[in-house]
Write a protein that holds these residues in place. Structure first.
Motif, PDB file in Angstrom:
ATOM      1  N   ILE A 198      -1.359   4.626   1.791  1.00 15.63           N
ATOM      2  CA  ILE A 198      -2.686   5.255   1.630  1.00 15.63           C
ATOM      3  C   ILE A 198      -3.383   5.479   2.965  1.00 15.63           C
ATOM      4  CG2 ILE A 198      -2.941   4.286  -0.682  1.00 15.63           C
ATOM      5  CD1 ILE A 198      -4.720   2.140   0.516  1.00 15.63           C
ATOM      6  N   THR A 251     -11.882   0.669   2.628  1.00 14.31           N
ATOM      7  CA  THR A 251     -12.662   1.142   1.475  1.00 14.31           C
ATOM      8  C   THR A 251     -11.773   1.828   0.434  1.00 14.31           C
ATOM      9  OG1 THR A 251     -13.114   3.170   2.726  1.00 14.31           O
ATOM     10  CG2 THR A 251     -14.761   1.426   2.828  1.00 14.31           C
ATOM     11  N   ASN A 252     -10.593   2.323   0.844  1.00 11.15           N
ATOM     12  CA  ASN A 252      -9.693   3.001  -0.101  1.00 11.15           C
ATOM     13  C   ASN A 252      -8.676   2.052  -0.712  1.00 11.15           C
ATOM     14  OD1 ASN A 252      -8.387   2.596   2.289  1.00 11.15           O
ATOM     15  ND2 ASN A 252      -7.293   4.547   2.282  1.00 11.15           N
ATOM     16  N   SER A 291      -8.826   4.554   7.306  1.00  6.31           N
ATOM     17  CA  SER A 291      -9.797   5.447   7.963  1.00  6.31           C
ATOM     18  C   SER A 291     -10.199   4.880   9.327  1.00  6.31           C
ATOM     19  CB  SER A 291     -11.033   5.618   7.085  1.00  6.31           C
ATOM     20  OG  SER A 291     -11.726   4.385   6.963  1.00  6.31           O
ATOM     21  N   VAL A 324      -5.415   8.672   6.739  1.00  7.59           N
ATOM     22  CA  VAL A 324      -5.619   8.491   5.301  1.00  7.59           C
ATOM     23  C   VAL A 324      -4.750   9.490   4.535  1.00  7.59           C
ATOM     24  CG1 VAL A 324      -7.305   8.575   3.433  1.00  7.59           C
ATOM     25  CG2 VAL A 324      -7.939   7.607   5.653  1.00  7.59           C
ATOM     26  N   GLY A 325      -3.996   8.966   3.560  1.00  7.52           N
ATOM     27  CA  GLY A 325      -3.140   9.795   2.734  1.00  7.52           C
ATOM     28  C   GLY A 325      -1.800  10.132   3.342  1.00  7.52           C
ATOM     29  N   ASP A 372     -12.754   2.078   9.097  1.00  4.22           N
ATOM     30  CA  ASP A 372     -12.213   0.782   8.680  1.00  4.22           C
ATOM     31  C   ASP A 372     -11.353   0.142   9.761  1.00  4.22           C
ATOM     32  OD1 ASP A 372     -13.437   0.928   6.218  1.00  4.22           O
ATOM     33  OD2 ASP A 372     -11.743   1.971   5.281  1.00  4.22           O
ATOM     34  N   TYR A 385       0.809  -1.217   0.000  1.00  2.54           N
ATOM     35  CA  TYR A 385       0.000   0.000   0.000  1.00  2.54           C
ATOM     36  C   TYR A 385       0.848   1.276   0.000  1.00  2.54           C
ATOM     37  CZ  TYR A 385      -3.722  -3.261   1.144  1.00  2.54           C
ATOM     38  OH  TYR A 385      -4.612  -4.306   1.104  1.00  2.54           O
TER      39      TYR A 385
END
Length: 481
Positions: free
Chosen positions: A416, A434-435, A419, A466-467, A422, A389
């Protein structure tokens, strides 16, 4: 000592193998049994105490009744004494007036029981020293009165002349008569007061004892009610424990069936997958100079897909074994730096996109007790996720922290991220973020990590945004192993 250990050991081993829920039920049942025993002991003690109090109450009531009866007899004897003295005085005066020998006989008859009445008073007033002292003051007065009465009769018989109120002997008789009457009335008043106080004290003691017995009986009833409730709760717990045992036995049977099924599927799939992988690798080695880059890429895809399928089968079989309770943890002493470097070397050999792993070590210890197979599975899944990832040409930071109390592994990436929604489902099989839909994966990695970590009694902590990236920290205690 050996006998006690052989008896104690199996019980502890059975308790150690019990699931937490059944262990709590067992502990509550054991505690409930102790409470029932204590409740019965307290109830029996209360009943014994109530029996003793009742016996004491009965004895005291009998004693009070005897004292009251003696006091009543004393009052009656005083009344009889006063009546006998009055009738004797009346007969004596009748003898003076009428010179009737019948009156003299009546006088003698009235005087005869006086001595007996005084003796009965002595007996009935024995437990009361104050009244007995007053009775001893009364007796000489009565004796003097009777003596004066005999003198008056003798004087009348000698002179045959009626005695008048001016006669010295009559004056003395009247004085003694007043003294005797006053002493009798005073003594009767004291005895009546004693009788009244005895009755009041007996009533008070009776009320207090009845209150104590009532409270004791009510408390005993409450204890027996509590024992009944404890027994009822124990019955319900036993029924619940039996139901849980049946459910667990059924679940264990299903887990064993699932394990057999996955073992069979794994065995049946591994043979053709091994042939496919071996054929693809052979084709790549023999035809590499002749193949175009596009065709060579297809061979790499075949090999990657076969490896992914093989890993999927391995993960599914491992989780099935963990669910069936057949995945064992056998910790041995391992040199941790070498273990981690070998793991990194395995990953660097197959890493794609020029992703790198940077290793660091901290801590004062060099060795730790771990199950190499399980920890290798834990770290390989964590590093695989971090590499998978993360962006191409990125760096994954892998840190070993080895201390005498615990060994920790920290894997940090700039991928990535995950969240918060998740993160709550991370350890469930086949659940993915979900991402992460566009990235290949099975969703078994962290579920397998959690199963293997539980066997080590370890902990896992995840910090992710996230990110930005994810940091996973795994800690395996050493004291408990």
């Amino acid at each position: 000592m050996q006998q006690s250990m052989s008896t104690y050991g199996p019980i502890e081993r059975i308790k150690a193998k019990l699931p937490p829920r059944l262990l709590r039920i067992y502990q509550r049942y054991s505690l409930g049994g102790k409470r029932v025993t204590v409740g019965y002991a307290v109830a029996l003690m209360l009943l014994g105490g109530l029996g003793l109090i009742s016996h004491l109450n009965t004895s005291q009531l009998r004693q009070s009744a005897r004292q009251v009866n003696q006091t009543q007899i004393a009052v009656q004897n005083l009344n009889d004494l006063l009546l006998a003295l009055s009738e004797a005085d009346y007969s004596r005066r009748g003898y003076y007036l009428y010179s009737d020998t019948t009156e003299l006989e009546t006088y003698q008859t009235d005087v005869a029981p006086i001595k007996s009445l005084l003796g009965q008073l002595h007996q009935s007033l024995g437990p009361f020293p104050d009244q007995l002292e007053q009775l001893e003051q009364l007796e000489p007065l009565v004796a003097e009165y009777l003596t004066l009465s005999e003198q008056a009769i003798a004087q009348f018989q000698q002179t045959q002349a009626p005695l008048t109120v001016q006669d010295p002997v009559i004056i003395q008789i009247r004085q003694k008569q007043r003294q005797v009457r006053q002493q009798i009335i005073a003594l009767r008043t004291v005895i009546e007061q004693t009788l009244q106080s005895q009755v009041e004290r007996a009533q008070t003691e009776l009320q207090s004892r009845l209150l104590i017995e009532t409270l004791g009986a009510a408390l005993t009833l409450l204890i027996f009610a509590g024992i009944y409730l404890l027994l009822y709760r124990q019955k319900r717990r036993r029924e619940f424990a039996e139901m849980q045992r049946r459910i667990m036995a059924h679940a264990k049977g299903l887990s064993e069936m699932k394990l057999q099924f996955f073992s069979m599927i794994s065995h049946e799939f591994r043979t053709p997958l091994s042939l496919i992988l071996g054929s693809a690798q052979l084709l790549e080695q023999t035809l590499r100079p002749q193949l175009e880059p596009t065709k060579l890429k297809h061979l790499h895809r075949i090999q990657s897909s076969v490896k992914m399928m093989t890993q999927l089968l391995t993960d599914v079989l491992t989780i099935a074994r963990a669910d069936a309770g057949e995945l064992e943890c056998d910790p041995v002493l391992v040199e941790m730096q070498t273990f981690c470097l070998n793991l990194i070397e395995d990953f660097q050999a197959v890493a794609e996109g020029k992703r790198t792993i940077r290793f660091a070590q901290r801590g004062s210890a060099t060795h730790a007790k771990i199950d190499e197979r399980l920890v290798y599975s834990i770290l390989s899944n964590l590093l695989s996720n971090a590499l998978k990832y993360s962006p191409a040409e990125s760096t994954v930071y892998f840190t070993l922290i080895c201390e005498p109390a615990a060994v920790s592994f920290e894997v940090q990436d700039k991928g990535i991220g995950i969240s918060l929604a998740d993160q709550a489902l991370l350890y469930e099989p086949f659940k993915r973020g979900t991402n992460a839909a566009t990235i290949s994966g099975t969703g078994l990695g962290l579920a397998l990590v959690k199963k293997c970590l539980d066997l080590h009694q370890g902990e896992i902590a995840i910090e992710s945004e996230v990110g930005v990236g994810t940091t996973v920290t795994v800690t395996i205690p050493q004291a408990e192993l």
